[in-house]
Design a protein around this motif. Structure first.
Motif, PDB file in Angstrom:
ATOM      1  N   LEU A  64      29.474 -71.271  80.221  1.00 33.89           N
ATOM      2  CA  LEU A  64      29.934 -70.333  79.192  1.00 33.89           C
ATOM      3  C   LEU A  64      28.743 -69.813  78.386  1.00 33.89           C
ATOM      4  O   LEU A  64      28.645 -68.617  78.116  1.00 33.89           O
ATOM      5  CB  LEU A  64      30.955 -71.002  78.267  1.00 33.89           C
ATOM      6  N   GLN A  65      27.841 -70.707  78.006  1.00 31.51           N
ATOM      7  CA  GLN A  65      26.636 -70.281  77.274  1.00 31.51           C
ATOM      8  C   GLN A  65      25.798 -69.344  78.137  1.00 31.51           C
ATOM      9  O   GLN A  65      25.274 -68.341  77.658  1.00 31.51           O
ATOM     10  CB  GLN A  65      25.811 -71.491  76.846  1.00 31.51           C
ATOM     11  N   ASN A  66      25.682 -69.660  79.409  1.00 30.10           N
ATOM     12  CA  ASN A  66      24.934 -68.825  80.341  1.00 30.10           C
ATOM     13  C   ASN A  66      25.575 -67.440  80.436  1.00 30.10           C
ATOM     14  O   ASN A  66      24.871 -66.421  80.489  1.00 30.10           O
ATOM     15  CB  ASN A  66      24.888 -69.509  81.716  1.00 30.10           C
ATOM     16  N   ALA A  67      26.907 -67.401  80.449  1.00 29.39           N
ATOM     17  CA  ALA A  67      27.612 -66.117  80.493  1.00 29.39           C
ATOM     18  C   ALA A  67      27.296 -65.298  79.247  1.00 29.39           C
ATOM     19  O   ALA A  67      26.984 -64.099  79.338  1.00 29.39           O
ATOM     20  CB  ALA A  67      29.118 -66.350  80.620  1.00 29.39           C
ATOM     21  N   ALA A  95      41.773 -75.226  77.151  1.00 26.19           N
ATOM     22  CA  ALA A  95      40.541 -76.021  77.184  1.00 26.19           C
ATOM     23  C   ALA A  95      39.303 -75.123  77.193  1.00 26.19           C
ATOM     24  O   ALA A  95      38.334 -75.388  76.486  1.00 26.19           O
ATOM     25  CB  ALA A  95      40.545 -76.940  78.408  1.00 26.19           C
ATOM     26  N   VAL A  96      39.348 -74.042  77.979  1.00 25.35           N
ATOM     27  CA  VAL A  96      38.214 -73.124  78.036  1.00 25.35           C
ATOM     28  C   VAL A  96      38.044 -72.409  76.699  1.00 25.35           C
ATOM     29  O   VAL A  96      36.922 -72.266  76.196  1.00 25.35           O
ATOM     30  CB  VAL A  96      38.368 -72.110  79.192  1.00 25.35           C
ATOM     31  N   PHE A  97      39.141 -71.967  76.111  1.00 22.40           N
ATOM     32  CA  PHE A  97      39.044 -71.293  74.817  1.00 22.40           C
ATOM     33  C   PHE A  97      38.445 -72.204  73.744  1.00 22.40           C
ATOM     34  O   PHE A  97      37.672 -71.750  72.900  1.00 22.40           O
ATOM     35  CB  PHE A  97      40.410 -70.772  74.356  1.00 22.40           C
ATOM     36  N   ASN A  98      38.780 -73.473  73.773  1.00 20.50           N
ATOM     37  CA  ASN A  98      38.210 -74.396  72.790  1.00 20.50           C
ATOM     38  C   ASN A  98      36.692 -74.486  72.914  1.00 20.50           C
ATOM     39  O   ASN A  98      35.984 -74.579  71.909  1.00 20.50           O
ATOM     40  CB  ASN A  98      38.853 -75.777  72.904  1.00 20.50           C
ATOM     41  N   ILE A 103      30.908 -71.369  71.408  1.00 22.53           N
ATOM     42  CA  ILE A 103      29.769 -70.592  71.888  1.00 22.53           C
ATOM     43  C   ILE A 103      29.736 -69.204  71.277  1.00 22.53           C
ATOM     44  O   ILE A 103      28.665 -68.694  70.936  1.00 22.53           O
ATOM     45  CB  ILE A 103      29.780 -70.545  73.430  1.00 22.53           C
ATOM     46  N   TRP A 104      30.892 -68.581  71.132  1.00 26.03           N
ATOM     47  CA  TRP A 104      30.944 -67.232  70.586  1.00 26.03           C
ATOM     48  C   TRP A 104      31.295 -67.253  69.092  1.00 26.03           C
ATOM     49  O   TRP A 104      32.017 -66.382  68.610  1.00 26.03           O
ATOM     50  CB  TRP A 104      31.941 -66.371  71.355  1.00 26.03           C
ATOM     51  N   LYS A 105      30.782 -68.237  68.363  1.00 26.79           N
ATOM     52  CA  LYS A 105      30.994 -68.292  66.914  1.00 26.79           C
ATOM     53  C   LYS A 105      30.446 -67.032  66.279  1.00 26.79           C
ATOM     54  O   LYS A 105      29.385 -66.541  66.678  1.00 26.79           O
ATOM     55  CB  LYS A 105      30.261 -69.487  66.297  1.00 26.79           C
TER      56      LYS A 105
END
Length: 107
Positions: A64-67, A95-98, A103-105
């Motif tokens: 997710l961070q890499n994305a 789970a993914v949204f959590n 990451i997208w704070k």
């Protein structure tokens, strides 16, 4: 931006050197740096693959961070996860949204 991974060698080099080689040099070296697929799309595909398998550990967080680092916006990841939720499962999307929220704070 090229992907360079050393986690395999750093964590498993002495214990499983062949696996470390495949992880760092083949998967993240050759595969991730193949230009036939745009890096942003490759990141999205990887998040979807992990989500569909229910993998929500540090590897998903990394991807997710890499994305995000490769241009996937909060709006795009939300749309992707919502779309995939109908096919892979609603609890997996939660789970993914959590993780994605971390990451997208904003700010």
């Amino acid at each position: 931006m090229m992907i360079k991974q050393t986690a395999g060698h750093d964590n498993l080099g002495a214990f499983a050197p062949e696996f470390a080689h495949f992880n760092d040099d083949i998967l993240f070296g050759e595969n991730w740096n193949n230009t036939d697929i745009d890096m942003k799309i490759r990141c999205i595909i990887t998040v979807v693959a992990l989500m569909s398998q229910g993998i929500t550990d540090k590897s998903l967080y990394y991807h997710l961070q890499n994305a995000k680092d490769h241009g996937v916006t909060q709006k795009e990841i939300a749309a992707v996860v919502t779309h995939v939720a109908f096919y892979a499962g609603w609890p997996k999307a939660w789970a993914v949204f959590n993780l994605a929220k971390e990451i997208w704070k904003e700010g």
